[in-house]
Design a protein around this motif. Structure first.
Motif, PDB file in Angstrom:
ATOM      1  N   GLY A 275      41.448  39.255  30.010  1.00 37.24           N
ATOM      2  CA  GLY A 275      40.627  39.178  30.997  1.00 37.24           C
ATOM      3  C   GLY A 275      40.876  40.012  32.288  1.00 37.24           C
ATOM      4  N   VAL A 276      41.879  40.212  32.705  1.00 36.94           N
ATOM      5  CA  VAL A 276      42.418  41.192  33.583  1.00 36.94           C
ATOM      6  C   VAL A 276      41.584  42.224  33.165  1.00 36.94           C
ATOM      7  CG1 VAL A 276      44.331  41.804  34.949  1.00 36.94           C
ATOM      8  CG2 VAL A 276      44.483  39.951  33.828  1.00 36.94           C
ATOM      9  N   ASN A 277      41.807  42.808  31.984  1.00 39.57           N
ATOM     10  CA  ASN A 277      41.096  43.768  31.594  1.00 39.57           C
ATOM     11  C   ASN A 277      39.388  44.069  32.080  1.00 39.57           C
ATOM     12  OD1 ASN A 277      43.377  45.751  31.716  1.00 39.57           O
ATOM     13  ND2 ASN A 277      42.918  45.432  29.166  1.00 39.57           N
ATOM     14  N   PHE A 278      38.588  42.826  31.969  1.00 40.20           N
ATOM     15  CA  PHE A 278      37.231  42.342  31.791  1.00 40.20           C
ATOM     16  C   PHE A 278      37.282  42.102  33.492  1.00 40.20           C
ATOM     17  CE2 PHE A 278      34.488  38.474  32.277  1.00 40.20           C
ATOM     18  CZ  PHE A 278      33.204  39.502  32.267  1.00 40.20           C
ATOM     19  N   LEU A 279      37.288  41.709  34.353  1.00 37.26           N
ATOM     20  CA  LEU A 279      37.330  41.859  35.752  1.00 37.26           C
ATOM     21  C   LEU A 279      37.559  42.248  36.098  1.00 37.26           C
ATOM     22  CD1 LEU A 279      38.709  37.956  36.959  1.00 37.26           C
ATOM     23  CD2 LEU A 279      36.618  38.337  35.657  1.00 37.26           C
ATOM     24  N   ALA A 280      38.863  43.396  35.801  1.00 34.25           N
ATOM     25  CA  ALA A 280      38.411  44.691  36.105  1.00 34.25           C
ATOM     26  C   ALA A 280      37.728  45.618  36.401  1.00 34.25           C
ATOM     27  CB  ALA A 280      39.667  45.494  36.055  1.00 34.25           C
TER      28      ALA A 280
END
Length: 311
Positions: A275-280
């Motif tokens: 999810g961190v990579n997705f939001l970034a």
């Protein structure tokens, strides 16, 4: 003067119908009783005038039907007419004076192998530009090699023989092409709760986003009107088999468009793992002034027996 009706392109139509049924030429020959060599000649255009019974058998083998229409005369002008191969539930379309079956054309018909042959119509062929495009480049996932060090030469195109993989690929293409996003307004739900769903035309749910507005004046006091409206992202959920198809990005884009309409300028969220990579990738940045997700784990030694009773 009577004009001759344009003839249907039998080769292209049989290839499209065979692809629809996911059959190779050999499998179609077994189901229809028509020799594979005859099917190959029809599809390549070398069989100029195949027998009607042959075409009838091929169409029946893919659960289609042949429709004949008689031309009518309107003011001395011939209207309609011709013979059409039509799959059940699909109409016949005409473009540029050519009659053809109302099925999608084989998308890779223009690709040819090293000796000029078409790739199998029922398979999904695609051009190869770099190692990641070719399933045969097993070494590409582990080694970052320059082209001069590649152990095998890359073909101009390739295809996947595994039917399960093929079905998943086509399913993914359909989801990517057809999913739509809408905001759900539910009776009785607070106006500060936001919900968006991604779904297919048949109503199948493939993703969901939920968020809520924070009431900052309750936490910090003062007049509600002086505080800017703020959103908290509760979660973006996408069905496992539909991830990496743009569904999550479509949900978030719909949220941002709605925020712009109601003049909300900030949305925050807590993420972990992928999810961190997705939001970034969607433009989110780490905000130092926001709370962080934290965890406390107590040391527990698993024992062989049941926990003590407390006596």
């Amino acid at each position: 003067m009577t004009q001759t009706s344009p003839r249907i392109d039998l080769g292209r139509t049989i290839r499209a119908m065979r692809r629809r049924a996911d059959l190779s030429q050999r499998e179609l020959a077994e189901k229809s009783g028509v020799p594979q060599a005859t099917i190959a000649r029809i599809e390549s255009g070398r069989a100029v005038d195949p027998r009607f019974r042959t075409i009838e058998a091929l169409v029946a083998a893919v659960q289609g039907r042949i429709v004949m229409s008689v031309p009518t005369v309107n003011g001395g002008r011939e209207v309609g007419g011709g013979t059409e191969a039509e799959p059940v539930g699909h109409g016949v379309v005409g473009e540029g004076g050519q009659k053809t079956c109302g099925l999608p054309a084989v998308p890779h018909d223009e690709l040819r192998d090293a000796v000029g042959r078409r790739y199998p119509a029922h398979l999904d062929a695609w051009p190869v530009h770099e190692p990641k495009d070719w399933p045969g480049a097993w070494w590409a996932d582990w080694y970052n090699l320059p082209p001069e060090r590649w152990p095998l030469p890359l073909p101009e195109a390739t295809y996947e023989r595994n039917r399960g993989y093929r079905d998943r690929r086509r399913r993914a293409e359909r989801v990517r092409r057809e999913f739509s996003v809408r905001q759900v307004i539910e009776p009785g739900r607070s106006a500060t709760s936001w919900r968006f769903v991604a779904e297919l035309p048949d109503g199948e749910l493939v993703g969901e986003l939920r968020a809520h507005e924070r009431t900052l004046h309750l936490a910090y006091g003062g007049d509600e009107s002086v505080w800017p409206r703020d959103l908290v992202l509760d979660g973006v959920l996408v069905a496992g088999e539909h991830r990496r198809l743009g569904v999550g990005r479509g949900l978030l884009d719909a949220l941002l468009r709605r925020m712009a309409e109601v003049r909300i300028g900030t949305v925050s969220g807590i993420a972990e793992g992928p999810g961190v990579n997705f939001l970034a990738a969607c433009g989110f940045r780490i905000a130092a002034h926001r709370p962080l997700a934290m965890c406390l784990a107590l040391p527990v030694s698993p024992g062989p027996g049941p926990p003590p009773s407390g006596r």
